[in-house]
Design a protein around this motif. Structure first.
Motif, PDB file in Angstrom:
ATOM      1  N   MET A   1     -38.261  -3.540 -34.185  1.00 61.39           N
ATOM      2  CA  MET A   1     -37.275  -2.664 -33.609  1.00 61.39           C
ATOM      3  C   MET A   1     -37.618  -2.461 -32.136  1.00 61.39           C
ATOM      4  O   MET A   1     -38.755  -2.178 -31.787  1.00 61.39           O
ATOM      5  CB  MET A   1     -37.332  -1.344 -34.367  1.00 61.39           C
ATOM      6  CG  MET A   1     -36.323  -0.397 -33.905  1.00 61.39           C
ATOM      7  SD  MET A   1     -36.171   0.833 -35.178  1.00 61.39           S
ATOM      8  CE  MET A   1     -36.229   2.252 -34.250  1.00 61.39           C
ATOM      9  N   THR A   2     -36.611  -2.611 -31.315  1.00 60.21           N
ATOM     10  CA  THR A   2     -36.824  -2.455 -29.875  1.00 60.21           C
ATOM     11  C   THR A   2     -36.016  -1.273 -29.371  1.00 60.21           C
ATOM     12  O   THR A   2     -34.948  -0.959 -29.893  1.00 60.21           O
ATOM     13  CB  THR A   2     -36.383  -3.701 -29.105  1.00 60.21           C
ATOM     14  OG1 THR A   2     -35.014  -3.901 -29.323  1.00 60.21           O
ATOM     15  CG2 THR A   2     -37.188  -4.914 -29.521  1.00 60.21           C
ATOM     16  N   GLU A   3     -36.576  -0.650 -28.387  1.00 56.21           N
ATOM     17  CA  GLU A   3     -35.894   0.494 -27.762  1.00 56.21           C
ATOM     18  C   GLU A   3     -35.339   0.091 -26.422  1.00 56.21           C
ATOM     19  O   GLU A   3     -35.978  -0.628 -25.668  1.00 56.21           O
ATOM     20  CB  GLU A   3     -36.894   1.628 -27.543  1.00 56.21           C
ATOM     21  CG  GLU A   3     -36.652   2.789 -28.431  1.00 56.21           C
ATOM     22  CD  GLU A   3     -37.664   3.872 -28.163  1.00 56.21           C
ATOM     23  OE1 GLU A   3     -37.637   4.456 -27.068  1.00 56.21           O
ATOM     24  OE2 GLU A   3     -38.470   4.099 -29.057  1.00 56.21           O
ATOM     25  N   THR A   4     -34.143   0.550 -26.157  1.00 56.63           N
ATOM     26  CA  THR A   4     -33.532   0.277 -24.862  1.00 56.63           C
ATOM     27  C   THR A   4     -33.512   1.575 -24.069  1.00 56.63           C
ATOM     28  O   THR A   4     -33.009   2.595 -24.550  1.00 56.63           O
ATOM     29  CB  THR A   4     -32.096  -0.242 -25.036  1.00 56.63           C
ATOM     30  OG1 THR A   4     -32.132  -1.392 -25.877  1.00 56.63           O
ATOM     31  CG2 THR A   4     -31.492  -0.594 -23.707  1.00 56.63           C
TER      32      THR A   4
END
Length: 150
Positions: A1-4
């Motif tokens: 999961m990546t955060e922007t």
């Protein structure tokens, strides 16, 4: 999961405060001198030359003279000078000093030059002093609002 992560752009700074605009009443001063000295031979009575006239509904003619046209130009310049005087940027002090210099040129020319001995030139000179007084008054008033006393 990546955060922007969104980083908003920095707000644009207004360049209005830093733009230098020379005194606009210099335009009618230069135009008066050019026309009076080159085309009217230094005779201030030439400003009463009728450019055109319009027959009004009342039956009376309304005539526009060269002097009237120059005064309308001067009033337009005065309007924009008053708008300019609300600017509180660094260049406003220089602009006020130059407006004062334009008034001094008007005054000296009115007193010493025969071609400037007309009501048209006098009214342009009055517009110039109104510009100086309005500019300093607006600047002092806005500077007083910027300074808070504790």
């Amino acid at each position: 999961m990546t955060e922007t992560v969104f980083i908003p752009p920095e707000p644009r700074r207004s360049t209005r405060g830093g733009v230098f605009v020379p005194p606009l009443l210099l335009l009618p001063l230069v135009l008066y001198n050019l026309v009076a000295l080159l085309f009217m031979g230094g005779n201030p009575a030439g400003w009463n030359t009728q450019i055109f006239y319009v027959a009004m509904v009342s039956g009376q003619p309304w005539a526009l003279t060269a002097g009237d046209l120059l005064l309308v130009l001067g009033l337009g310049c005065l309007f924009f000078e008053v708008l300019k005087s609300t600017n509180t940027g660094r260049s406003s002090v220089v602009e006020h000093m130059l407006s004062t210099l334009v008034f001094v040129v008007f005054l000296v020319e009115f007193l010493l030059v025969g071609a400037a001995a007309s009501s048209v030139f006098f009214l342009l000179m009055m517009m110039s002093i109104f510009d100086v007084v309005a500019g300093f008054s607006v600047s002092i008033t806005s500077a007083g609002r910027d300074v808070t006393m504790n």
